[in-house]
Every structure is written in C-alpha cells, then in structure tokens.
Design an enzyme around this catalytic site. Structure first.
Site: not given
Length: 299
Positions: A149, A173, A245, A248, A271, A280
């Site tokens: 990211r 995250k 992005h 990615r 994830h 994705y």
C-alpha cells in the site's frame, strides 16, 4: 453521524489521491453516500460505515427505487459499492453489505492492471541523472515487487530491511506487521539509493530511520508518490489511469496468473480475509479459459 463524515472524508482523499478523480466526480460519489446517511438519520438508525448490515442497505435501496429512475438508482448503488469496497481495501470491513444487491450493467470499468512490459517501460522512463530519479526507481520497484500500500511504502524504515534473509518487514493497517519477500533486483536498487543518494540528504530530526525521503529530508507524502507515477505516464504514452495502488493490484494479478495460490497472495498483501484478496484478482475470460484447458480433466 460524525462517524460517517469521517469515513467519507477519508474516501474523498482516496478518490483524489489514489484514483485521480475530478472534484466533480468525487462530489457525485459523496452525494450517493450522503443519501444513505440521510436515510439512516430520518429512520433513527444508529449504524456506522463499519457496522451497517446488508438488511439496512437493502431497505434504503428499496426506498430510493420508488423515488428515482433506474439509471439514477444504478448510479447510487454503484457509488455505494465503490465506497464499501474501499472500506474493504483499507481493512475497515471484511465484507460488503452490497454483495446481494444487483445493479444494472452500465459498462462499469474494472481497475486497470499494468503488464510487466508497461511496468518496465515506466521504470525505464525515469530520469536517472537526478538524485530523485534513483530514489523514484527504488520506489516503483518496491511498490511492484512487494505489493505495498502507498501508506506502507512511505513509512518503510531502514530497520525494516532484512536483505540477508530476503524479507522486508511491513507495518500495515492497525499496526499489524508482516514479512514480505523481496527480490534481488529490488534489493539492489534500494541499496543504491540508500548508500549513494540518501547519504547526500540532510535528514531532519525524527526521520533518521525513514527509508524514502524528500529533498528536505522528511518522509514523502502519499500525494508525492501519486505525482511521481502520474508524471511518468505521458513519457511512455500510456493510456491508462494509474496510481500507486495499480502496482499493488498488478503484483497480485501477476502472481495469480503465474500460478501462485490465493492464500500466499493474501499473506503477502496483508489481508485478514481471503475475500478481500479475491477483490484484487482482475482476471479476464481468456486467462480463465487457459486455466480450464490446462487443469480440467475434460479439457
């Protein structure tokens, strides 16, 4: 409803910086979400973007279907799908409440994916005669080879580099950490930048361990990474709307197309849910047909 406004603002920044959308388009996307917020307020429903269930969204869609035409309804649903997909991409949610809500096909375009050749061409277009050029090459190589990211890239630390072991430690995250494999080519370009370019920069206090720095010796912004990429697009006459992005997304797609399993890709992308990873996967019918012909016993 303050929770909604906070998430809407984050979403607007994402649309502007990551997807490069115009202010008018961003306002339209936001207006669709505001309709849902108004519905919740009028019906005294206390749900946040993270907690709102599918049933509530279905009630909202049913109500607007009696007030607007099919085209407007489709646009609102598409706008909400985009918003909740963003929340999944950012790991705020693990699933979308829009899963079973159908929208008329309006030619919605899937995210652009770069081919290996296009990525090579973009990197080759970087002006290496400047200090920033060597840095930018290392940045794009890292984005693509590690599937990061943009927020993970700009906060990457020198102390996160474990080249002897062949890994980079990524803080994603929620401050969740993962180790991502890194290739020798990317290691080489990072090392060139770190040892030959970064040493010429006067590092500001607090950024001594930050890997990628701007001219003033501070951490790069997300917007700067976006600008670096956008400036390269016309140099190779690329007719795609790309952002950090995109690298990615291309990372995950190329791995899948070359035989990597979803679980491995999930771990590398960081994830929590395999469902997020599947979003994705930008697979065209041609590739799926090749998979069938190669692996199915009745090919």
């Amino acid at each position: 409803m303050n929770k909604w406004q906070s998430f809407i603002k984050e979403y607007q920044n994402y649309l502007r910086l990551e997807r490069g959308l115009s202010l008018n388009t961003i306002e339209n996307y936001s207006f669709d979400i505001e309709k849902l917020v108004l519905f919740l307020k009028e019906n005294n429903i206390d749900e946040t973007p993270i907690t709102i269930p599918e049933e509530i969204v279905q009630q909202f869609v049913y109500e607007i279907s009696s007030k607007v035409n099919a085209r407007s309804q489709a646009r609102i649903i598409s706008g909400l799908k985009s918003f909740f997909n963003y929340l999944i991409f950012e790991d705020y949610r693990t699933e979308t409440p829009m899963e079973l809500i159908e929208v008329p096909k309006t030619g919605r375009k899937l995210p652009d994916t770069l081919s290996v050749e296009e990525i090579d061409n973009l990197i080759a277009a970087i002006d290496l005669s400047t200090l920033e050029g060597e840095r930018n090459r290392a940045i794009l190589e890292t984005l693509y080879s590690c599937g990061l990211r943009v927020s993970e890239l700009v906060t990457l630390k020198i102390s996160d580099l474990f080249f002897e072991e062949g890994f980079v430690k990524i803080t994603g995250k929620g401050d969740k950490q993962r180790f991502v494999p890194i290739g020798k080519t990317t290691e080489k370009y990072i090392t060139i930048y770190k040892e030959q370019i970064r040493t010429q920069i006067k590092v500001q206090k607090g950024f001594e361990d930050t890997l990628f720095l701007n001219r003033r010796g501070k951490q790069l912004t997300r917007a700067m990474i976006f600008t670096i990429i956008k400036d390269l697009v016309p140099k190779i006459n690329l007719k795609k709307n790309i952002s950090p992005h995109t690298f990615r997304h291309s990372f995950a797609t190329h791995l899948l197309e070359n035989g990597a399993d979803l679980r491995s890709i999930q771990l590398m992308l960081g994830h929590e849910s395999i469902t997020t990873t599947e979003i994705y996967m930008h697979l065209d019918r041609k590739f799926l047909a090749q998979v069938l012909n190669k692996f199915h016993p009745r090919k």
